[in-house]
Scaffold this motif. Structure first.
Motif, PDB file in Angstrom:
ATOM      1  N   ARG A 266      65.772 -16.758 133.458  1.00 22.61           N
ATOM      2  CA  ARG A 266      66.120 -15.519 132.249  1.00 22.61           C
ATOM      3  C   ARG A 266      67.605 -15.395 132.085  1.00 22.61           C
ATOM      4  NH1 ARG A 266      61.663 -12.708 130.407  1.00 22.61           N
ATOM      5  NH2 ARG A 266      63.021 -11.841 128.939  1.00 22.61           N
ATOM      6  N   THR A 267      68.102 -16.057 131.691  1.00 20.26           N
ATOM      7  CA  THR A 267      69.786 -15.857 131.314  1.00 20.26           C
ATOM      8  C   THR A 267      69.782 -14.389 130.513  1.00 20.26           C
ATOM      9  OG1 THR A 267      69.800 -18.187 130.870  1.00 20.26           O
ATOM     10  CG2 THR A 267      71.706 -16.963 130.281  1.00 20.26           C
ATOM     11  N   ASP A 268      68.920 -14.300 129.512  1.00 22.01           N
ATOM     12  CA  ASP A 268      69.193 -13.002 128.867  1.00 22.01           C
ATOM     13  C   ASP A 268      69.012 -11.824 129.931  1.00 22.01           C
ATOM     14  OD1 ASP A 268      66.557 -13.612 129.418  1.00 22.01           O
ATOM     15  OD2 ASP A 268      65.705 -12.471 127.671  1.00 22.01           O
ATOM     16  N   THR A 293      70.789 -20.553 136.217  1.00 25.22           N
ATOM     17  CA  THR A 293      70.347 -19.764 135.120  1.00 25.22           C
ATOM     18  C   THR A 293      71.244 -19.359 134.103  1.00 25.22           C
ATOM     19  OG1 THR A 293      68.376 -18.964 136.132  1.00 25.22           O
ATOM     20  CG2 THR A 293      68.990 -17.580 134.410  1.00 25.22           C
ATOM     21  N   ALA A 325      61.921 -22.017 132.875  1.00 23.32           N
ATOM     22  CA  ALA A 325      63.072 -21.969 131.884  1.00 23.32           C
ATOM     23  C   ALA A 325      62.615 -22.453 130.656  1.00 23.32           C
ATOM     24  CB  ALA A 325      64.127 -22.673 132.548  1.00 23.32           C
ATOM     25  N   MET A 330      64.841 -20.999 127.276  1.00 23.80           N
ATOM     26  CA  MET A 330      66.395 -20.876 127.886  1.00 23.80           C
ATOM     27  C   MET A 330      67.143 -22.370 127.987  1.00 23.80           C
ATOM     28  SD  MET A 330      67.058 -17.784 128.223  1.00 23.80           S
ATOM     29  CE  MET A 330      65.740 -16.394 127.569  1.00 23.80           C
TER      30      MET A 330
END
Length: 450
Positions: A266-268, A293, A325, A330
């Motif tokens: 979850r980069t966000d 990530t 991912a 992502m």
């Protein structure tokens, strides 16, 4: 005259199942019996209650007032329990007002609001099923829920908070939050956790506005906030919980929300945590997951080259990491992992039952199923096998079609993934037309299936 032998099967068919999920089954058998013998709906006070026939209930009580609290019928339930666990109530919301009137008549005649039955099908531990649970967590009838609560029904059992937060039944949730018998802190935690299970932004907002703390686990091993991250909730839900005081670093067992977000790609979320000043780990296995990530291949390689044990542990989790991912759409972590994995077609051994991801799925299966179109294209370009079968024998194309016609996220469906897979040579074997989505039917027909 009616055939008295039909009374028992009619009552059983008219009530929710007691030997299977209460939301399962249909009214077909009950409708057929009633069509053949219309008087079945008035044959007993229990039949009148289960069919929402308030006039008939009144007539029975005029003859014998004690019937309001007398158990009977094949399940040995009192009339209010038959009313609240009615399939007619559950399956026909247009008739909710009729069942509310039945319940009102029974309550005014002395029926206890906290009635119910004991379900002995839950293994060694019998489970009490309250009438309130039938109204709030099976039928999702807000007016009936409110009526029972006004008469003193207690919402603090194991079933009401758990199930009432399902199905986006916000009026039911609002009724419970306004109950004269207040929900306990643990009950509220259960409702918030279940709202996260359902990715219910409105439900989460209602509960947070009521003062539910997202870090209180209640009777669960982790908090609603951690559950929101575990279940891949949208960033706006996670942010609501952050605004309400959730701590990404608070541990429950061996997990916290920050590290869980990292291992889910979850980069966000990691970016939002950092913007709020949450410190990111700078050593160990968690730091590698965070760097991956965030798309920092150089940092990942440096950490893995310095510590053989960390490298081994990271690679052991890399297949699940890549699939999670992919499911979350992502690109940054996948870009890193594709440089490190031995093949783009790594297999997620255990899969994920929550998302209906079969064991031994590849990242392409997961991305196709969860309608992550950009990731599907990324993986195809990286050489992913479009013919691979998951542990249930399903191809990425079959999963992409199912995402369009039989998933909870059909609101984001597009023909993009199906088109990309077909262009990459995916076989349409096992896919029947029409699928239910014209845009992909046209793609298949142009390919010679029509």
């Amino acid at each position: 005259m009616i055939d008295p032998s039909l009374s028992t099967p009619f009552l059983v068919a008219s009530a929710v199942p007691v030997d299977a999920a209460h939301r399962s089954g249909t009214l077909d058998a009950a409708r057929a019996l009633l069509a053949s013998q219309p008087a079945l709906a008035e044959h007993s006070v229990y039949a009148a209650a289960v069919t929402g026939n308030a006039a008939a209930v009144r007539q029975w009580l005029q003859q014998n007032a004690t019937l309001a609290t007398t158990s009977g019928g094949p399940h040995h339930w009192d009339p209010l329990t038959w009313c609240c666990f009615s399939r007619w109530l559950r399956d026909d919301p247009s008739r909710h007002a009729e069942f509310v009137e039945v319940a009102r008549v029974l309550l005014e005649a002395g029926a206890p609001a906290n009635t119910g039955f004991v379900d002995h099908t839950h293994g060694e531990t019998p489970q009490r099923e309250s009438a309130l649970y039938g109204a709030a967590g099976v039928a999702f009838c807000a007016p009936l829920t409110a009526l029972l609560l006004a008469h003193g029904a207690d919402p603090n059992d194991e079933e009401v908070p758990y199930h009432a937060a399902e199905e986006y039944a916000h009026e039911v949730v609002a009724a419970l939050l306004a109950a004269p018998v207040p929900l306990t802190r643990d009950s509220l935690a259960t409702m918030l956790l279940r709202a996260a299970d359902w990715h219910d932004d409105t439900g989460v907002r209602l509960l947070l506005q009521h003062g539910v703390h997202p870090d209180h686990p209640g009777r669960w091993p982790h908090s609603p906030f951690l559950q929101a991250v575990r279940r891949d909730n949208e960033a706006r839900i996670v942010e609501r919980m952050l605004d309400a005081g959730a701590d990404p670093l608070r541990r429950f067992g061996d997990a916290n929300a920050l590290e869980t977000a990292a291992w889910h790609g979850r980069t966000d979320l990691l970016q939002r945590f950092a913007e709020r000043g949450v410190p990111l780990p700078d050593d160990g296995l968690a730091a590698v997951a965070v760097d991956a990530t965030l798309g920092d291949l150089h940092a990942v390689r440096a950490r893995l080259s310095r510590d053989a044990m960390v490298r081994e542990a990271f690679l052991a989790r890399a297949a699940a990491f890549a699939c999670r991912a992919a499911g979350n759409g992502m690109l940054a972590p996948l870009g890193v992992l594709l440089q490190l994995l031995p093949t783009v077609d790594v297999r997620w051994g255990e899969g994920d039952g929550y998302w209906d991801i079969a064991p031994h799925s590849t990242p392409l299966h997961v991305a196709a199923w969860r309608a992550q179109h950009a990731v599907v294209q990324q993986l195809i370009e990286a050489g992913a096998d479009v013919h691979a079968c998951d542990g249930r024998g399903r191809t990425p194309l079959q999963r992409a079609v199912a995402a369009c016609v039989a998933s909870f996220w059909m609101n984001r469906r597009q023909p993009t993934s199906v088109r990309a897979l077909l262009e990459a040579g995916a076989s349409a074997e096992g896919i029947a037309l029409p699928t239910g989505y014209d845009a992909i039917d046209a793609l298949f027909e142009r390919g010679g299936m029509g």
